[in-house]
Write a protein that holds these residues in place. Structure first.
Motif, mmCIF file in Angstrom:
data_model
loop_
_atom_site.group_PDB
_atom_site.id
_atom_site.type_symbol
_atom_site.label_atom_id
_atom_site.label_comp_id
_atom_site.label_asym_id
_atom_site.label_seq_id
_atom_site.Cartn_x
_atom_site.Cartn_y
_atom_site.Cartn_z
ATOM 1 N N LYS A 177 0.830 -1.199 0.000
ATOM 2 C CA LYS A 177 0.000 0.000 0.000
ATOM 3 C C LYS A 177 0.867 1.253 0.000
ATOM 4 C CE LYS A 177 -2.704 -0.158 3.490
ATOM 5 N NZ LYS A 177 -3.755 -0.207 4.540
ATOM 6 N N ARG A 178 1.921 1.232 0.797
ATOM 7 C CA ARG A 178 2.778 2.414 0.937
ATOM 8 C C ARG A 178 3.757 2.565 -0.226
ATOM 9 N NH1 ARG A 178 4.631 2.574 7.335
ATOM 10 N NH2 ARG A 178 2.564 2.163 8.246
ATOM 11 N N HIS A 179 4.246 1.441 -0.734
ATOM 12 C CA HIS A 179 5.295 1.486 -1.762
ATOM 13 C C HIS A 179 4.935 0.552 -2.920
ATOM 14 C CE1 HIS A 179 7.722 3.703 1.103
ATOM 15 N NE2 HIS A 179 7.585 2.731 1.987
ATOM 16 N N PRO A 180 3.946 0.926 -3.714
ATOM 17 C CA PRO A 180 3.529 0.059 -4.826
ATOM 18 C C PRO A 180 4.613 -0.135 -5.881
ATOM 19 C CG PRO A 180 2.467 2.219 -4.962
ATOM 20 C CD PRO A 180 3.138 2.156 -3.630
ATOM 21 N N GLU A 181 5.638 0.712 -5.849
ATOM 22 C CA GLU A 181 6.715 0.587 -6.834
ATOM 23 C C GLU A 181 7.673 -0.550 -6.503
ATOM 24 O OE1 GLU A 181 8.481 3.175 -3.572
ATOM 25 O OE2 GLU A 181 6.506 2.767 -4.459
ATOM 26 N N LEU A 182 7.603 -1.084 -5.274
ATOM 27 C CA LEU A 182 8.502 -2.155 -4.849
ATOM 28 C C LEU A 182 7.869 -3.523 -5.064
ATOM 29 C CD1 LEU A 182 9.933 -0.825 -1.448
ATOM 30 C CD2 LEU A 182 11.075 -0.848 -3.673
ATOM 31 N N MET A 183 8.723 -4.535 -5.222
ATOM 32 C CA MET A 183 8.246 -5.912 -5.298
ATOM 33 C C MET A 183 8.217 -6.509 -3.891
ATOM 34 S SD MET A 183 9.910 -9.244 -7.220
ATOM 35 C CE MET A 183 9.855 -8.451 -8.816
ATOM 36 N N PHE A 184 7.041 -6.856 -3.411
ATOM 37 C CA PHE A 184 6.873 -7.478 -2.100
ATOM 38 C C PHE A 184 6.485 -8.940 -2.281
ATOM 39 C CE2 PHE A 184 6.590 -3.121 -0.689
ATOM 40 C CZ PHE A 184 7.101 -3.153 0.608
ATOM 41 N N VAL A 185 7.090 -9.799 -1.456
ATOM 42 C CA VAL A 185 6.809 -11.229 -1.489
ATOM 43 C C VAL A 185 6.637 -11.716 -0.053
ATOM 44 C CG1 VAL A 185 7.708 -13.514 -2.105
ATOM 45 C CG2 VAL A 185 8.177 -11.544 -3.589
ATOM 46 N N ALA A 186 5.612 -12.516 0.204
ATOM 47 C CA ALA A 186 5.464 -13.148 1.511
ATOM 48 C C ALA A 186 6.285 -14.427 1.496
ATOM 49 C CB ALA A 186 3.998 -13.453 1.792
ATOM 50 N N GLY A 187 7.129 -14.607 2.508
ATOM 51 C CA GLY A 187 7.971 -15.794 2.514
ATOM 52 C C GLY A 187 8.598 -16.071 3.860
ATOM 53 N N ASP A 188 8.883 -17.343 4.110
ATOM 54 C CA ASP A 188 9.492 -17.823 5.345
ATOM 55 C C ASP A 188 11.003 -17.905 5.133
ATOM 56 O OD1 ASP A 188 10.436 -19.279 7.528
ATOM 57 O OD2 ASP A 188 8.782 -20.712 7.496
ATOM 58 N N ALA A 189 11.761 -17.314 6.039
ATOM 59 C CA ALA A 189 13.223 -17.284 5.895
ATOM 60 C C ALA A 189 13.844 -18.674 5.930
ATOM 61 C CB ALA A 189 13.841 -16.421 6.993
ATOM 62 N N THR A 190 13.148 -19.664 6.492
ATOM 63 C CA THR A 190 13.707 -21.021 6.539
ATOM 64 C C THR A 190 13.352 -21.835 5.297
ATOM 65 O OG1 THR A 190 11.800 -21.911 7.759
ATOM 66 C CG2 THR A 190 13.630 -21.028 9.058
#
Length: 248
Positions: free
Chosen positions: A104-117
């Motif tokens: 919502k704040r930074h639509p220009e960025l690529m966001f991905v939901a993910g688990d670090a493990t």
């Protein structure tokens, strides 16, 4: 940059820190604080978080054309700064609430939901991987660091910005008092989710010191881990590289 080797009426609810806590429970806590997360951190750190981000960006030194993974990216506060360099930034967080707020704040960025493990990326994808104030919340620290190694290209680098252990005893005692007594009360006044910040305080106190974290990074396969203390050791930047010839 030189590195070393190797509010009284508010009653906070205290959650004991558990570094093996179900990651889904931790994610839910961060989902609840997503909207006010950045402003609350600014208040709780007395504005120091802004300086820590500056130091982190300087050491990471993102370059035009590089692919950089920003883990525990939250709402994208750090990722948006890295992107100004011309690097391609992927912001990843296991809290879907944080990812939604970041989009919502930074639509220009690529966001991905993910688990670090179990990162949802192929081997040898990124020139650098960075994680700020999130490694503490990974259910298995060494496994998370191994996954970060896997997705980093040979010759690539890692930068971990994390709370650590103040080096001067009296300062360390005052800092722990602040974490145990003051932090959750301020968070409650600001209006953020109180249990989440109780968890935060305890997780910081129980976290590894600088030497221990460097050893874990080495065990995970990272080469030549080293660190720089910020604000007397309240925060430390840990830096290491992946062995092999650097690739384009």
């Amino acid at each position: 940059m030189a590195f070393k080797r190797a509010f009284a009426n508010v009653k906070p609810q205290i959650y004991a820190a558990d570094l093996h806590k179900d990651p889904h429970q931790v994610a839910i806590m961060f989902d609840k604080v997503a909207a006010k997360y950045d402003i609350t951190n600014d208040v709780l750190s007395l504005g120091q978080d802004r300086l820590w981000r500056v130091w982190t960006r300087r050491q990471l030194n993102p370059l035009p054309g590089e692919r950089i993974l920003d883990l525990a990216a939250g709402t994208g506060t750090s990722a948006v700064e890295y992107a100004k360099s011309g690097a391609e930034i992927v912001a990843c967080d296991f809290s879907t609430g944080m990812v939604a707020e970041g989009k919502k704040r930074h639509p220009e960025l690529m966001f991905v939901a993910g688990d670090a493990t179990a990162l949802p990326f192929a081997d040898n994808t990124f020139d650098a991987v960075t994680i700020s104030f999130g490694l503490r919340n990974v259910v298995d620290t060494e496994k998370g660091l191994s996954e970060m190694l896997r997705v980093t290209k040979p010759g690539g680098r890692i930068l971990v910005c994390e709370f650590s252990t103040p080096t001067w005893g009296p300062f360390r005692a005052v800092y722990e008092w602040y974490l145990r007594v003051v932090l959750t009360r301020i968070a409650a006044v600001v209006g953020s989710n109180d249990p989440a910040y109780s968890y935060l305080a305890n997780s910081i106190i129980d976290w590894h010191d600088q030497v221990e974290l460097a050893q874990i990074m080495r065990s995970a396969g990272w080469q030549n881990p080293c660190w720089k203390n910020l604000t007397g050791g309240i925060v430390a930047l840990h830096y290491a590289i992946k062995s092999g010839e650097k690739t384009q």
